[in-house]
Design an enzyme around this catalytic site. Structure first.
Site, PDB file in Angstrom:
ATOM      1  N   HIS A  19       4.329   2.622  12.900  1.00 39.59           N
ATOM      2  CA  HIS A  19       3.378   3.659  13.314  1.00 39.59           C
ATOM      3  C   HIS A  19       4.039   4.663  14.256  1.00 39.59           C
ATOM      4  O   HIS A  19       3.490   5.055  15.282  1.00 39.59           O
ATOM      5  CB  HIS A  19       2.107   3.040  13.932  1.00 39.59           C
ATOM      6  CG  HIS A  19       1.188   2.473  12.898  1.00 39.59           C
ATOM      7  ND1 HIS A  19      -0.180   2.691  12.907  1.00 39.59           N
ATOM      8  CD2 HIS A  19       1.425   1.718  11.800  1.00 39.59           C
ATOM      9  CE1 HIS A  19      -0.725   2.080  11.869  1.00 39.59           C
ATOM     10  NE2 HIS A  19       0.242   1.486  11.179  1.00 39.59           N
ATOM     11  N   ASP A  43       3.415  -6.508   3.441  1.00 36.80           N
ATOM     12  CA  ASP A  43       3.321  -5.412   4.392  1.00 36.80           C
ATOM     13  C   ASP A  43       4.417  -5.568   5.442  1.00 36.80           C
ATOM     14  O   ASP A  43       5.192  -6.522   5.398  1.00 36.80           O
ATOM     15  CB  ASP A  43       1.938  -5.425   5.052  1.00 36.80           C
ATOM     16  CG  ASP A  43       1.441  -4.038   5.453  1.00 36.80           C
ATOM     17  OD1 ASP A  43       2.278  -3.207   5.860  1.00 36.80           O
ATOM     18  OD2 ASP A  43       0.224  -3.788   5.361  1.00 36.80           O
ATOM     19  N   GLU A  95      -4.999   2.144   2.762  1.00 39.32           N
ATOM     20  CA  GLU A  95      -4.994   0.929   3.576  1.00 39.32           C
ATOM     21  C   GLU A  95      -5.122   1.265   5.055  1.00 39.32           C
ATOM     22  O   GLU A  95      -5.808   0.544   5.806  1.00 39.32           O
ATOM     23  CB  GLU A  95      -3.692   0.145   3.325  1.00 39.32           C
ATOM     24  CG  GLU A  95      -3.675  -1.257   3.949  1.00 39.32           C
ATOM     25  CD  GLU A  95      -3.104  -1.304   5.358  1.00 39.32           C
ATOM     26  OE1 GLU A  95      -3.113  -2.402   5.959  1.00 39.32           O
ATOM     27  OE2 GLU A  95      -2.656  -0.256   5.881  1.00 39.32           O
ATOM     28  N   HIS A 138       0.827  -1.217   0.000  1.00 38.19           N
ATOM     29  CA  HIS A 138       0.000   0.000   0.000  1.00 38.19           C
ATOM     30  C   HIS A 138       0.855   1.259   0.000  1.00 38.19           C
ATOM     31  O   HIS A 138       1.907   1.327   0.639  1.00 38.19           O
ATOM     32  CB  HIS A 138      -1.036  -0.006   1.125  1.00 38.19           C
ATOM     33  CG  HIS A 138      -0.526   0.021   2.530  1.00 38.19           C
ATOM     34  ND1 HIS A 138      -0.186   1.198   3.180  1.00 38.19           N
ATOM     35  CD2 HIS A 138      -0.339  -0.966   3.439  1.00 38.19           C
ATOM     36  CE1 HIS A 138       0.184   0.921   4.422  1.00 38.19           C
ATOM     37  NE2 HIS A 138       0.116  -0.384   4.615  1.00 38.19           N
TER      38      HIS A 138
END
Length: 362
Positions: A326, A238, A215, A68
């Site tokens: 993240h 991913d 995504e 993504h």
């Protein structure tokens, strides 16, 4: 910075590009640049996902390999009268990794303005308040503007994209690669290199290297891209959790950077397809490609959308163990990335009509 080879240059270009969900143009253009030489055709779906087609046997199964294009970031929602920017998170953020970090605000005209995420200083907080993480709603972005009018003169407007300010770097151990947006430009890089590896190779199928959009806000681009392609087999590539840092127990993750790509057996969006999973494992064993298993109870990948398209698509998620996902910067191991490419290429070579028919109902 160390001199970058061709692969590292591609990884730098991909990760340095800015692209939050719904605003993936920069990363899409970089992926298009690198995948075009190995594709027979390139198109996009209505949401902006990039679809590169590489034809082996035109009558063979359609195989989708999707990373993504988007990264987690922020969107400007308001400009206050002093020129500070209110923002909305776009994708999943943990407030403890945000404060005092530099960010890039990209204006409508494409100008990039540096800012920093700020909050009320601890010196004026009560002792109880200092012990608690600052809530995201109490943070703001400081771009050095003295008023709302000045911020607007600089081209800032609600809806503008905000991304972490960070530059790709090869670490002292040159297998370790540090960058923002590994989630999931590494998946886009894998899709590029899979098509590259198949450039002069016979394969019994049609392969689609895909960069999906949005995504991080609900696997949205994978829905539309899969509907357009109508694949027979789908792979989502991913990042995954690296369990080799202090404090992580074996119950939480056993994955180690450098031990090979992760085969995701279960996550919140999908139970991995048994037949496809077993073919991948058998292929890895035959080819001497290392791998490791991972299960993530919370979170999902594009495979979650791919496998529910139309009448259902056998799908599997393959991950690259990454530290500090993240956040502003993550670390991954180059060998895991390269072994993920090798594994997917070897599996694709086996995916003829008979094999796809056989594994579909296992």
């Amino acid at each position: 910075m160390k001199k970058l080879d061709e692969t590292l240059t591609m990884l730098k270009d991909l990760t340095d590009a800015n692209g939050i969900p719904g605003n993936e143009r920069q990363s899409r253009e970089v992926m298009k640049k690198y995948i075009s030489p190995f594709a027979d055709s390139i198109e996009t779906d209505g949401l902006g996902s990039l679809i590169a087609k590489k034809e082996g046997d035109a009558n063979g199964p359609k195989i989708m390999v999707a990373g993504h294009l988007d990264e987690i970031g922020f969107m400007i929602t308001q400009i206050d009268d002093k020129g500070f920017l209110k923002f909305q998170t776009v994708g999943g953020w943990w407030n403890q990794v945000m404060l005092a970090q530099r960010v890039t605000v990209t204006t409508r005209k494409g100008e990039e303005i540096t800012g920093v995420i700020g909050s009320k200083p601890p010196h004026i907080l009560s002792p109880e308040a200092r012990k608690k993480p600052v809530e995201i709603k109490d943070m703001f972005i400081d771009i050095g503007a003295s008023s709302a009018d000045e911020a607007k003169e600089w081209g800032i407007t609600p809806g503008d994209m905000v991304t972490p300010y960070f530059e790709f770097q090869v670490m002292k151990n040159d297998k370790m690669l540090l960058a923002k947006a590994w989630d999931n430009r590494i998946g886009c890089a894998i899709a590029i290199d899979v098509l590259k590896a198949l450039k002069d190779t016979d394969h019994p199928n049609v392969v689609y290297g895909v960069g999906t959009v949005q995504e991080e806000v609900g696997l949205r681009g994978a829905k539309t891209a899969t509907a357009k392609i109508q694949p027979d087999i789908g792979f989502a590539v991913d990042v995954g959790i690296a369990g080799d840092t202090p404090g992580i127990t074996s119950k939480e993750s056993t994955s180690k950077m450098g031990d090979g790509p992760q085969i995701l057996v279960y996550d919140a969006s999908m139970i991995s397809h048994r037949g496809l999973r077993e073919l991948v494992l058998d292929t890895a064993d035959e080819s001497g490609i290392p791998y490791q298993f991972e299960a993530i109870a919370g979170g999902g990948t594009d495979a979650g959308s791919i496998h529910l398209t139309a009448n259902g698509v056998p799908a599997l998620a393959i991950g690259v163990a990454t530290r500090y996902i993240h956040s502003h910067a993550g670390i991954l191991h180059r060998d895991d990335y390269e072994n993920a490419v090798k594994l997917i290429v070897e599996v694709i070579k086996k995916l003829d009509k008979d094999t796809v028919a056989r594994i579909t109902f296992e």
